[in-house]
Design a protein around this motif. Structure first.
Motif, PDB file in Angstrom:
ATOM      1  N   THR A 168       1.360 -48.501  39.573  1.00 31.85           N
ATOM      2  CA  THR A 168       1.622 -49.386  38.436  1.00 31.85           C
ATOM      3  C   THR A 168       1.171 -50.820  38.695  1.00 31.85           C
ATOM      4  O   THR A 168       0.830 -51.538  37.762  1.00 31.85           O
ATOM      5  CB  THR A 168       3.126 -49.379  38.072  1.00 31.85           C
ATOM      6  OG1 THR A 168       3.885 -49.711  39.224  1.00 31.85           O
ATOM      7  CG2 THR A 168       3.543 -48.040  37.528  1.00 31.85           C
ATOM      8  N   ASP A 243       7.898 -50.732  29.188  1.00 30.41           N
ATOM      9  CA  ASP A 243       7.877 -50.451  30.629  1.00 30.41           C
ATOM     10  C   ASP A 243       6.658 -49.598  30.967  1.00 30.41           C
ATOM     11  O   ASP A 243       6.595 -48.423  30.577  1.00 30.41           O
ATOM     12  CB  ASP A 243       9.179 -49.717  31.004  1.00 30.41           C
ATOM     13  CG  ASP A 243       9.262 -49.409  32.498  1.00 30.41           C
ATOM     14  OD1 ASP A 243       8.335 -49.801  33.238  1.00 30.41           O
ATOM     15  OD2 ASP A 243      10.253 -48.774  32.906  1.00 30.41           O
ATOM     16  N   SER A 245       5.762 -48.511  33.832  1.00 30.88           N
ATOM     17  CA  SER A 245       6.012 -47.523  34.898  1.00 30.88           C
ATOM     18  C   SER A 245       6.646 -46.254  34.331  1.00 30.88           C
ATOM     19  O   SER A 245       6.624 -45.203  34.964  1.00 30.88           O
ATOM     20  CB  SER A 245       6.920 -48.123  35.974  1.00 30.88           C
ATOM     21  OG  SER A 245       8.190 -48.431  35.433  1.00 30.88           O
ATOM     22  N   GLU A 246       7.223 -46.332  33.115  1.00 36.82           N
ATOM     23  CA  GLU A 246       7.842 -45.157  32.490  1.00 36.82           C
ATOM     24  C   GLU A 246       6.797 -44.450  31.630  1.00 36.82           C
ATOM     25  O   GLU A 246       6.369 -44.958  30.606  1.00 36.82           O
ATOM     26  CB  GLU A 246       9.036 -45.583  31.612  1.00 36.82           C
ATOM     27  CG  GLU A 246       9.734 -44.421  30.922  1.00 36.82           C
ATOM     28  CD  GLU A 246      10.108 -43.297  31.878  1.00 36.82           C
ATOM     29  OE1 GLU A 246       9.382 -42.271  31.902  1.00 36.82           O
ATOM     30  OE2 GLU A 246      11.095 -43.449  32.613  1.00 36.82           O
ATOM     31  N   ARG A 247       6.399 -43.242  32.097  1.00 30.10           N
ATOM     32  CA  ARG A 247       5.326 -42.535  31.407  1.00 30.10           C
ATOM     33  C   ARG A 247       5.768 -41.153  30.939  1.00 30.10           C
ATOM     34  O   ARG A 247       4.952 -40.367  30.460  1.00 30.10           O
ATOM     35  CB  ARG A 247       4.101 -42.411  32.329  1.00 30.10           C
ATOM     36  CG  ARG A 247       3.863 -43.653  33.151  1.00 30.10           C
ATOM     37  CD  ARG A 247       2.554 -43.632  33.910  1.00 30.10           C
ATOM     38  NE  ARG A 247       1.568 -44.416  33.185  1.00 30.10           N
ATOM     39  CZ  ARG A 247       0.321 -44.059  33.000  1.00 30.10           C
ATOM     40  NH1 ARG A 247      -0.097 -42.922  33.465  1.00 30.10           N
ATOM     41  NH2 ARG A 247      -0.504 -44.828  32.349  1.00 30.10           N
ATOM     42  N   ARG A 248       7.078 -40.860  31.077  1.00 32.22           N
ATOM     43  CA  ARG A 248       7.548 -39.518  30.713  1.00 32.22           C
ATOM     44  C   ARG A 248       8.416 -39.513  29.464  1.00 32.22           C
ATOM     45  O   ARG A 248       8.673 -38.455  28.905  1.00 32.22           O
ATOM     46  CB  ARG A 248       8.354 -38.927  31.880  1.00 32.22           C
ATOM     47  CG  ARG A 248       7.557 -38.760  33.168  1.00 32.22           C
ATOM     48  CD  ARG A 248       8.477 -38.603  34.354  1.00 32.22           C
ATOM     49  NE  ARG A 248       9.354 -39.764  34.506  1.00 32.22           N
ATOM     50  CZ  ARG A 248      10.440 -39.809  35.260  1.00 32.22           C
ATOM     51  NH1 ARG A 248      10.789 -38.748  35.956  1.00 32.22           N
ATOM     52  NH2 ARG A 248      11.165 -40.908  35.338  1.00 32.22           N
ATOM     53  N   LEU A 249       8.894 -40.688  29.050  1.00 25.68           N
ATOM     54  CA  LEU A 249       9.791 -40.766  27.894  1.00 25.68           C
ATOM     55  C   LEU A 249       9.152 -41.557  26.753  1.00 25.68           C
ATOM     56  O   LEU A 249       8.373 -42.472  26.996  1.00 25.68           O
ATOM     57  CB  LEU A 249      11.106 -41.453  28.283  1.00 25.68           C
ATOM     58  CG  LEU A 249      12.028 -40.705  29.249  1.00 25.68           C
ATOM     59  CD1 LEU A 249      13.180 -41.599  29.677  1.00 25.68           C
ATOM     60  CD2 LEU A 249      12.555 -39.430  28.589  1.00 25.68           C
ATOM     61  N   GLN A 251       8.804 -44.402  23.957  1.00 23.54           N
ATOM     62  CA  GLN A 251       9.263 -45.798  23.911  1.00 23.54           C
ATOM     63  C   GLN A 251       8.848 -46.418  22.578  1.00 23.54           C
ATOM     64  O   GLN A 251       7.869 -46.007  21.967  1.00 23.54           O
ATOM     65  CB  GLN A 251       8.643 -46.627  25.042  1.00 23.54           C
ATOM     66  CG  GLN A 251       9.069 -46.216  26.437  1.00 23.54           C
ATOM     67  CD  GLN A 251       8.518 -47.159  27.496  1.00 23.54           C
ATOM     68  OE1 GLN A 251       8.914 -48.316  27.586  1.00 23.54           O
ATOM     69  NE2 GLN A 251       7.575 -46.678  28.301  1.00 23.54           N
ATOM     70  N   GLU A 278      -0.364 -40.857  27.308  1.00 27.06           N
ATOM     71  CA  GLU A 278       0.542 -41.374  26.279  1.00 27.06           C
ATOM     72  C   GLU A 278      -0.220 -41.684  24.999  1.00 27.06           C
ATOM     73  O   GLU A 278      -1.184 -42.450  24.996  1.00 27.06           O
ATOM     74  CB  GLU A 278       1.230 -42.636  26.789  1.00 27.06           C
ATOM     75  CG  GLU A 278       2.200 -42.353  27.917  1.00 27.06           C
ATOM     76  CD  GLU A 278       2.710 -43.624  28.566  1.00 27.06           C
ATOM     77  OE1 GLU A 278       3.917 -43.905  28.446  1.00 27.06           O
ATOM     78  OE2 GLU A 278       1.909 -44.336  29.193  1.00 27.06           O
TER      79      GLU A 278
END
Length: 564
Positions: A168, A243, A245-249, A251, A278
């Motif tokens: 990241t 964020d 660094s957050e790539r699974r949820l 946003q 994403e």
């Protein structure tokens, strides 16, 4: 512009009260008086510019028809052009012809004369036309997408690695590289210039695609190299304060873009993890284009009268239905603008709050901390409200509280996702609301769709296909005398033949025979048949009416509505 305001009052184009309201709005919002007058529907841009041209004995021009030379544009810096709302049009010898929205502004003329060392010859254009020209000519001087992509290709090499292996820190650094920043800025500005409603940034296994939704239809804009996927995605997430660094949820965020001195554009950003990266969808929210005048939305005379009558009721529920992007929010906001008086307390629960409306208490939902529509509604009922607007009724708890509020002396406005007005009843019953509560609380249901309008620049009479018109639902006598139009495609409409959209409405008041049918357990089809028998126009009928008026085409009506 106060001088112009006085002239408009003197010529009885506006009243003193309208001038005062527009001046108050201009002071509050920081807009110019002309913008406020047009925004509030007191006078349209074209009439205002023609009036000024006549008053000052100057020619008026349509800037949309001009292709201004880049050398002429360079004579007036961007900041000065935005400051005075002017645009240089052409030069002849020692004279520079300048389009102005306020030709009485001698300070602007003096400053331009000093700055350019030319004699200034003003002509009149509307503020909206000048705004569009400023956006067009002062942002198109940079490189195009291809040039920027060439730079990106040379300067940055980001491999499309597995999601778990992406560093990241590296990603943040790469997303801040000048070409990536330039490309993302151009992406947003390009959407504004093309009047797109949404931008789709979509990663696939072997390609990366960016599309604009213009007038409800998606058009491919470009395909950046797949190796730039992570850098562009991260740059957009940083701009939306998300964020990286957050790539699974999933946003959600927002980008605020300031264009010029006093124009702001909001982008509602939604990020969704997909199989190959994403996907980002950005919805454009242009506050300056929010249409709050109900007469200009597309309502026909009787449905508009029914709608206004029901929103003027002291209690009950008015529901607006339709799919995402069908203009439900605009219809609700126009109703709130009509109801917004100092004698009323209005509260709204929205997710998200799309536009700020002065004089109305707007509440943003935050599901992660428990502030949902149901919780907001409960709180509103302790706030001594007259009118409540709920962004969407999507569950039994919200529906139950909304119904109770409507039954206890409050006017409740809300939206539902249904296909048409009659199926709203089935949806509420399916949520668990009793039939007698539906008939007691609901005053009116509005279903709507947006249909593309034929481009006025290239509109021509088209060959008529009587069979296709009859299949669409046009009466035989109407089909025989109908004149059908379509657009041939031109620069103004990106060669699509369509420019802009108009709403189709199905406005169903809850009259006695309809209530009786609901209480007897009538189906959606029976309710629709009763609605049409009572003389209420369906979405298809509303579309046919717009088509016969030459506003849209048979193909467009067939695309957005279903037969009765």
């Amino acid at each position: 512009m106060s001088r112009i305001g006085e002239l408009l009052v003197r010529e009885k184009m506006i009243s003193i009260q309208q001038l005062q309201k527009a001046q108050d709005e201009a002071r509050r919002s920081g807009r110019r008086l002309g913008q406020s007058l047009a925004q509030m529907g007191f006078v349209n841009d074209q009439a205002l510019s023609q009036f000024l041209a006549k008053q000052y004995q100057l020619p008026s021009i349509d800037l949309a028809e001009f292709e201004i030379d880049a050398d002429v544009i360079k004579l007036i810096p961007r900041e000065i052009a935005h400051k005075h709302m002017v645009i240089p049009v052409s030069r002849a010898g020692a004279t520079l012809i300048v389009a102005m929205s306020d030709p009485s502004n001698i300070f602007a003329i003096d400053e331009l004369k000093f700055l350019t060392q030319y004699n200034i010859d003003p002509v009149v254009a509307s503020e909206k036309a000048i705004e569009e020209a400023l956006l067009r000519f002062y942002t198109e001087q940079g490189p195009d997408f291809r040039d920027v992509l060439d730079d990106l290709d040379d300067e940055i090499a980001i491999e499309a690695r597995e999601e778990g292996n992406v560093n990241t820190v590296d990603l943040e650094q790469q997303s801040g590289e000048a070409p990536v920043v330039k490309l993302c800025n151009m992406l947003l500005l390009g959407a504004i210039k093309k009047k797109a409603s949404d931008i789709h940034v979509e990663p696939y296994e072997k390609e990366f695609r960016i599309r604009y939704r213009i007038d409800g239809i998606l058009y491919e804009e470009m395909r950046p190299p797949i190796k730039l996927r992570n850098a562009i995605t991260s740059r957009l997430k940083i701009m939306a304060s998300l964020d990286i660094s957050e790539r699974r949820l999933p946003q959600d965020g927002r980008i605020k873009l300031k264009i010029g001195k006093d124009k702001e554009m909001d982008f509602r950003v939604s990020v969704l993890p997909t199989l190959f990266g994403e996907k980002i969808v950005m919805r454009l929210l242009d506050k300056s284009n929010l249409q709050l005048d109900m007469t200009k939305l597309g309502f026909e005379e009787k449905p508009l009268a029914d709608f206004k009558k029901q929103i003027a009721m002291p209690y009950g529920m008015v529901l607006v239905t339709g799919p995402t992007g069908s203009g439900k929010t605009t219809t609700l906001y126009s109703a709130l603008a009509e109801l917004n008086k100092t004698t009323r307390n209005i509260s709204t629960a929205e997710d998200p709050v799309e536009f700020n409306l002065p004089g109305i208490n707007q509440c943003q939902m935050h599901d992660d901390i428990g502030l949902n529509f149901a919780a907001a509604l409960r709180a509103f009922l302790r706030q001594d409200p007259n009118i409540i607007m709920v962004g969407e009724i999507r569950d039994f708890e919200t529906a139950e509280i909304a119904v109770k509020a409507a039954l206890t002396g409050h006017l409740v406005l809300s939206t539902l996702h249904t296909n048409d007005a009659p199926s709203t009843v089935s949806r509420l019953l399916n949520m668990g609301i009793e039939p007698f509560l539906v008939t007691a609380s609901v005053n009116l249901v509005v279903a709507q769709r947006l249909a593309r309008k034929i481009c006025s620049e290239c509109r021509i009479e088209a060959e008529k296909n009587d069979k296709a018109l009859l299949d669409l639902g046009v009466m035989p006598d109407e089909a025989a005398r109908a004149t059908i139009f379509r657009g041939t495609g031109c620069n103004a409409c990106n060669n699509t033949g369509y420019k802009g959209r108009i709403a189709l409405y199905e406005v169903m008041p809850f009259f006695d025979s309809l209530k009786e049918l609901v209480l007897q357990g009538g189906s959606g089809a029976e309710i629709k048949a009763e609605m049409i028998r009572s003389g209420i126009r369906s979405l298809r009928m509303s579309g046919i009416s717009k088509m016969l008026d030459g506003v849209t085409t048979p193909e467009e009506i067939a695309r957005v509505t279903v037969g009765d």
